[in-house]
Design a protein around this motif. Structure first.
Motif, PDB file in Angstrom:
ATOM      1  N   ILE A  19       0.839  -1.206   0.000  1.00  0.00           N
ATOM      2  CA  ILE A  19       0.000   0.000   0.000  1.00  0.00           C
ATOM      3  C   ILE A  19       0.870   1.251   0.000  1.00  0.00           C
ATOM      4  CG2 ILE A  19      -1.734   1.299   1.287  1.00  0.00           C
ATOM      5  CD1 ILE A  19      -2.766  -1.352   2.388  1.00  0.00           C
ATOM      6  N   VAL A  20       1.854   1.277   0.890  1.00  0.00           N
ATOM      7  CA  VAL A  20       2.728   2.442   1.006  1.00  0.00           C
ATOM      8  C   VAL A  20       3.510   2.665  -0.285  1.00  0.00           C
ATOM      9  CG1 VAL A  20       4.715   3.412   2.238  1.00  0.00           C
ATOM     10  CG2 VAL A  20       2.893   2.259   3.509  1.00  0.00           C
ATOM     11  N   MET A  21       4.044   1.580  -0.864  1.00  0.00           N
ATOM     12  CA  MET A  21       4.814   1.723  -2.103  1.00  0.00           C
ATOM     13  C   MET A  21       3.934   2.202  -3.244  1.00  0.00           C
ATOM     14  SD  MET A  21       7.835   1.287  -1.209  1.00  0.00           S
ATOM     15  CE  MET A  21       8.413   1.630  -2.868  1.00  0.00           C
ATOM     16  N   SER A  22       2.705   1.711  -3.295  1.00  0.00           N
ATOM     17  CA  SER A  22       1.784   2.164  -4.334  1.00  0.00           C
ATOM     18  C   SER A  22       1.524   3.658  -4.213  1.00  0.00           C
ATOM     19  CB  SER A  22       0.470   1.378  -4.243  1.00  0.00           C
ATOM     20  OG  SER A  22      -0.413   1.755  -5.284  1.00  0.00           O
ATOM     21  N   LEU A  23       1.293   4.138  -2.986  1.00  0.00           N
ATOM     22  CA  LEU A  23       1.092   5.568  -2.762  1.00  0.00           C
ATOM     23  C   LEU A  23       2.345   6.366  -3.114  1.00  0.00           C
ATOM     24  CD1 LEU A  23      -0.824   5.412   0.646  1.00  0.00           C
ATOM     25  CD2 LEU A  23      -1.801   5.934  -1.601  1.00  0.00           C
ATOM     26  N   PHE A  24       3.492   5.820  -2.782  1.00  0.00           N
ATOM     27  CA  PHE A  24       4.780   6.449  -3.095  1.00  0.00           C
ATOM     28  C   PHE A  24       4.945   6.604  -4.603  1.00  0.00           C
ATOM     29  CE2 PHE A  24       9.346   5.980  -3.999  1.00  0.00           C
ATOM     30  CZ  PHE A  24       9.880   7.000  -3.218  1.00  0.00           C
ATOM     31  N   TRP A  25       4.653   5.521  -5.339  1.00  0.00           N
ATOM     32  CA  TRP A  25       4.779   5.561  -6.806  1.00  0.00           C
ATOM     33  C   TRP A  25       3.772   6.523  -7.420  1.00  0.00           C
ATOM     34  CZ3 TRP A  25       4.722  -0.492  -6.937  1.00  0.00           C
ATOM     35  CH2 TRP A  25       5.959  -0.955  -6.485  1.00  0.00           C
ATOM     36  N   MET A  26       2.555   6.513  -6.901  1.00  0.00           N
ATOM     37  CA  MET A  26       1.541   7.413  -7.452  1.00  0.00           C
ATOM     38  C   MET A  26       1.928   8.869  -7.252  1.00  0.00           C
ATOM     39  SD  MET A  26      -2.245   5.817  -6.812  1.00  0.00           S
ATOM     40  CE  MET A  26      -1.986   5.261  -5.122  1.00  0.00           C
ATOM     41  N   ALA A  27       2.399   9.211  -6.059  1.00  0.00           N
ATOM     42  CA  ALA A  27       2.786  10.589  -5.779  1.00  0.00           C
ATOM     43  C   ALA A  27       3.914  11.034  -6.708  1.00  0.00           C
ATOM     44  CB  ALA A  27       3.214  10.728  -4.320  1.00  0.00           C
ATOM     45  N   GLY A  28       4.931  10.192  -6.844  1.00  0.00           N
ATOM     46  CA  GLY A  28       6.040  10.535  -7.731  1.00  0.00           C
ATOM     47  C   GLY A  28       5.625  10.563  -9.182  1.00  0.00           C
ATOM     48  N   GLY A  29       4.759   9.618  -9.582  1.00  0.00           N
ATOM     49  CA  GLY A  29       4.300   9.564 -10.965  1.00  0.00           C
ATOM     50  C   GLY A  29       3.484  10.776 -11.351  1.00  0.00           C
ATOM     51  N   VAL A  30       2.586  11.202 -10.471  1.00  0.00           N
ATOM     52  CA  VAL A  30       1.769  12.386 -10.747  1.00  0.00           C
ATOM     53  C   VAL A  30       2.647  13.638 -10.800  1.00  0.00           C
ATOM     54  CG1 VAL A  30      -0.031  13.883  -9.806  1.00  0.00           C
ATOM     55  CG2 VAL A  30      -0.352  11.405  -9.817  1.00  0.00           C
ATOM     56  N   TYR A  31       3.600  13.729  -9.868  1.00  0.00           N
ATOM     57  CA  TYR A  31       4.509  14.877  -9.871  1.00  0.00           C
ATOM     58  C   TYR A  31       5.286  14.935 -11.184  1.00  0.00           C
ATOM     59  CZ  TYR A  31       8.491  17.841  -8.657  1.00  0.00           C
ATOM     60  OH  TYR A  31       9.448  18.823  -8.662  1.00  0.00           O
ATOM     61  N   TYR A  32       5.800  13.785 -11.626  1.00  0.00           N
ATOM     62  CA  TYR A  32       6.549  13.745 -12.884  1.00  0.00           C
ATOM     63  C   TYR A  32       5.661  14.160 -14.050  1.00  0.00           C
ATOM     64  CZ  TYR A  32       9.242  11.976 -16.830  1.00  0.00           C
ATOM     65  OH  TYR A  32       9.908  11.877 -18.021  1.00  0.00           O
ATOM     66  N   TYR A  33       4.428  13.637 -14.064  1.00  0.00           N
ATOM     67  CA  TYR A  33       3.508  13.956 -15.166  1.00  0.00           C
ATOM     68  C   TYR A  33       3.203  15.442 -15.210  1.00  0.00           C
ATOM     69  CZ  TYR A  33      -0.848  14.375 -17.757  1.00  0.00           C
ATOM     70  OH  TYR A  33      -1.812  14.773 -18.646  1.00  0.00           O
ATOM     71  N   MET A 183      -2.287  -9.096 -18.942  1.00  0.00           N
ATOM     72  CA  MET A 183      -1.988  -8.551 -17.631  1.00  0.00           C
ATOM     73  C   MET A 183      -0.690  -7.749 -17.645  1.00  0.00           C
ATOM     74  SD  MET A 183      -3.230 -11.259 -14.719  1.00  0.00           S
ATOM     75  CE  MET A 183      -2.004 -12.493 -15.125  1.00  0.00           C
ATOM     76  N   GLN A 184       0.271  -8.161 -18.488  1.00  0.00           N
ATOM     77  CA  GLN A 184       1.532  -7.434 -18.548  1.00  0.00           C
ATOM     78  C   GLN A 184       1.375  -6.058 -19.179  1.00  0.00           C
ATOM     79  OE1 GLN A 184       5.249 -10.068 -19.267  1.00  0.00           O
ATOM     80  NE2 GLN A 184       3.522 -11.310 -19.972  1.00  0.00           N
ATOM     81  N   VAL A 185       0.319  -5.866 -19.971  1.00  0.00           N
ATOM     82  CA  VAL A 185       0.013  -4.527 -20.463  1.00  0.00           C
ATOM     83  C   VAL A 185      -0.198  -3.601 -19.273  1.00  0.00           C
ATOM     84  CG1 VAL A 185      -1.635  -3.130 -21.765  1.00  0.00           C
ATOM     85  CG2 VAL A 185      -1.009  -5.413 -22.589  1.00  0.00           C
ATOM     86  N   GLY A 186      -0.961  -4.086 -18.290  1.00  0.00           N
ATOM     87  CA  GLY A 186      -1.189  -3.304 -17.082  1.00  0.00           C
ATOM     88  C   GLY A 186       0.053  -3.132 -16.259  1.00  0.00           C
ATOM     89  N   GLU A 187       0.891  -4.161 -16.214  1.00  0.00           N
ATOM     90  CA  GLU A 187       2.125  -4.067 -15.427  1.00  0.00           C
ATOM     91  C   GLU A 187       3.032  -2.962 -15.957  1.00  0.00           C
ATOM     92  OE1 GLU A 187       6.051  -6.742 -14.290  1.00  0.00           O
ATOM     93  OE2 GLU A 187       4.832  -7.231 -16.026  1.00  0.00           O
ATOM     94  N   PHE A 188       3.266  -2.948 -17.264  1.00  0.00           N
ATOM     95  CA  PHE A 188       4.176  -1.964 -17.832  1.00  0.00           C
ATOM     96  C   PHE A 188       3.600  -0.560 -17.761  1.00  0.00           C
ATOM     97  CE2 PHE A 188       6.607  -5.502 -19.107  1.00  0.00           C
ATOM     98  CZ  PHE A 188       7.835  -5.034 -19.533  1.00  0.00           C
ATOM     99  N   SER A 189       2.276  -0.452 -17.747  1.00  0.00           N
ATOM    100  CA  SER A 189       1.649   0.857 -17.658  1.00  0.00           C
ATOM    101  C   SER A 189       1.546   1.335 -16.228  1.00  0.00           C
ATOM    102  CB  SER A 189       0.251   0.801 -18.291  1.00  0.00           C
ATOM    103  OG  SER A 189      -0.461   1.980 -18.036  1.00  0.00           O
ATOM    104  N   SER A 190       0.868   0.565 -15.373  1.00  0.00           N
ATOM    105  CA  SER A 190       0.528   1.053 -14.040  1.00  0.00           C
ATOM    106  C   SER A 190       1.584   0.775 -12.990  1.00  0.00           C
ATOM    107  CB  SER A 190      -0.796   0.428 -13.581  1.00  0.00           C
ATOM    108  OG  SER A 190      -0.666  -0.968 -13.418  1.00  0.00           O
ATOM    109  N   ILE A 191       2.524  -0.134 -13.265  1.00  0.00           N
ATOM    110  CA  ILE A 191       3.540  -0.450 -12.256  1.00  0.00           C
ATOM    111  C   ILE A 191       4.929  -0.007 -12.721  1.00  0.00           C
ATOM    112  CG2 ILE A 191       4.641  -2.285 -10.925  1.00  0.00           C
ATOM    113  CD1 ILE A 191       2.020  -3.783 -10.950  1.00  0.00           C
ATOM    114  N   ILE A 192       5.423  -0.596 -13.809  1.00  0.00           N
ATOM    115  CA  ILE A 192       6.784  -0.262 -14.250  1.00  0.00           C
ATOM    116  C   ILE A 192       6.877   1.188 -14.700  1.00  0.00           C
ATOM    117  CG2 ILE A 192       8.544  -0.750 -15.990  1.00  0.00           C
ATOM    118  CD1 ILE A 192       7.829  -3.682 -15.785  1.00  0.00           C
ATOM    119  N   GLY A 193       5.904   1.642 -15.504  1.00  0.00           N
ATOM    120  CA  GLY A 193       5.926   3.032 -15.943  1.00  0.00           C
ATOM    121  C   GLY A 193       5.811   4.001 -14.779  1.00  0.00           C
TER     122      GLY A 193
END
Length: 417
Positions: A19-33, A183-193
């Motif tokens: 949960i924490v890592m997901s929030l961490f990635w989202m915050a950084g991802g939105v900031y980058y965007y 499922m890997q379409v989602g991985e590369f988009s929502s996780i790796i990206g």
């Protein structure tokens, strides 16, 4: 003083870490965007450059016969004024070399290097670099299809600042005939990206994408090029560049369409190699990071170490849960089951929010991505389980294995087509 419940802390860590890592990635991802990405019109509109220096496109190939014609068609169609293509046939046992030689007669800017035996991707890239005529290198895999504007997107970062040593692109999955592929379409988009965006926003990137990236030759020369004894040369070169104070950037507009495993066995082998590469790089370079001048790498190291700790805490939880079915496990060792309760709902909502954000950001790179949403929602379970077990296996496998020589490559599982 009340007894400190170490196991309780570990069990909570196991459930709350994703949960924490997901929030961490989202915050950084939105900031980058918001700061770097949304100002661009999209992949078809690369930034104008004051000068367009020559670029060398390196393509290491091993048994890529059925794919080289399709791949080469995308390279010669690059919307860039001046470039050469160097294809390195790394001792292929199929007709890769013959196909490349035929293509060289059709395209004046294509040169082919033939190596008499398989010496691995790192060595092939090094040979191509030494033969290249440009300071700027774009490196792609032999089965990747490069977007026509990808070269300009990548090189624009290298020419914008002398501190930029490498740029990693944005791989997109093109084989989606099975559940694993979808499922890997989602991985590369929502996780790796999302991870790449977050890491770039916070200062350092764990690894460039081995399938599509660009490098400054001067930077590679300073660190001794790619290491041919590492199982993942892309992770290793990323760490050594950043340890040498070169900047690595992420460019989501530099698209490359790739083939990924669509069998459990193929996916397991690939992810085990990735996990082993992470352990290998950490053990080799950890001592050199004990320096304040390299503190910007500490965040990447901490993130990776926490993922390893999480894997083994989850293993402990699974073992204790199984033992509770056969023995009277003391209350303080009981996990309460592996299915989370209220925080499970929080995790589910967090994952859906991450998917929604990634779909919003990635809509410019791929049309109809929303149709994969149903398949994407199943990926968190698969992703975390795959990460869990590959890490558990990779740590002892890497730490206690005998030193090996040159890391050669074999043809991977590229799915059903």
């Amino acid at each position: 003083m009340e007894h400190f419940d170490v196991l309780g802390v570990l069990f909570n860590f196991a459930f709350f870490y994703p949960i924490v890592m997901s929030l961490f990635w989202m915050a950084g991802g939105v900031y980058y965007y918001v700061r770097r990405e949304r100002k661009h019109a999209g992949p078809d509109n690369p930034p104008a450059m004051q000068a367009y220096p020559m670029v060398s496109i390196l393509v290491p190939c091993f048994n890529e016969g059925p794919r080289v014609d399709e791949m080469m068609a995308t390279l010669v169609a690059q919307h860039y004024p001046s470039f050469e293509i160097i294809a390195i046939d790394d001792g292929s046992s199929d007709d890769t070399g013959a196909r490349l030689d035929r293509l060289a007669t059709e395209h004046a800017n294509l040169r082919v290097i033939h190596l008499d035996r398989n010496l691995g991707k790192a060595n092939a890239l090094r040979m191509g670099t030494l033969a290249s005529r440009s300071e700027y290198l774009v490196c792609i895999d032999g089965d990747a299809l490069l977007d026509p504007n990808a070269t300009q997107w990548l090189v624009s970062h290298l020419v914008s600042s002398p501190r930029v040593g490498a740029v990693t692109g944005n791989p997109r999955i093109r084989n989606r005939s099975t559940l694993l592929g979808k499922m890997q379409v989602g991985e590369f988009s929502s996780i790796i990206g999302m991870i790449k965006r977050a890491q770039r926003a916070y200062g350092r990137i764990f690894t460039v994408s081995g399938v599509v990236s660009a490098f400054r030759k001067t930077a590679l020369h300073r660190i001794g090029y790619w290491a041919d004894d590492m199982v993942t040369e892309d992770i290793d070169v990323s760490w050594r560049l950043q340890i040498d104070h070169w900047d690595i950037r992420y460019e989501p507009n530099a698209l490359a369409y790739i083939l990924m495993p669509e069998t459990f066995a193929g996916l397991w082998r690939q992810r085990l190699r990735w996990a082993s590469g992470g352990v290998e790089v950490l053990t080799r370079h950890a001592r050199s990071l004990n320096n304040w001048r390299r503190r910007r790498m500490w965040g990447v190291v901490l993130e990776y170490l926490l993922s390893v700790v999480w894997a083994y805490v989850m293993l402990l939880s699974i073992v204790l849960w199984l033992l509770s079915y056969f023995f009277n496990v003391p209350p303080r060792l009981q996990t309460g089951g592996l299915i989370p309760h209220w925080h499970g709902a929080v995790l589910g909502v967090t994952c859906l929010l991450q998917f929604a954000i990634s779909l919003f950001i990635d809509r410019r790179y791929e049309k109809g991505l929303g149709w994969n949403f149903f398949w994407i929602i199943w990926y968190p379970l698969a992703y975390w389980l795959l990460s869990l077990f590959t890490t558990i296996v990779a740590v002892p496998k890497t730490l206690f294995s005998k030193p090996r020589g040159i890391a050669t490559w074999t043809s991977p599982d590229r799915g059903y087509r």
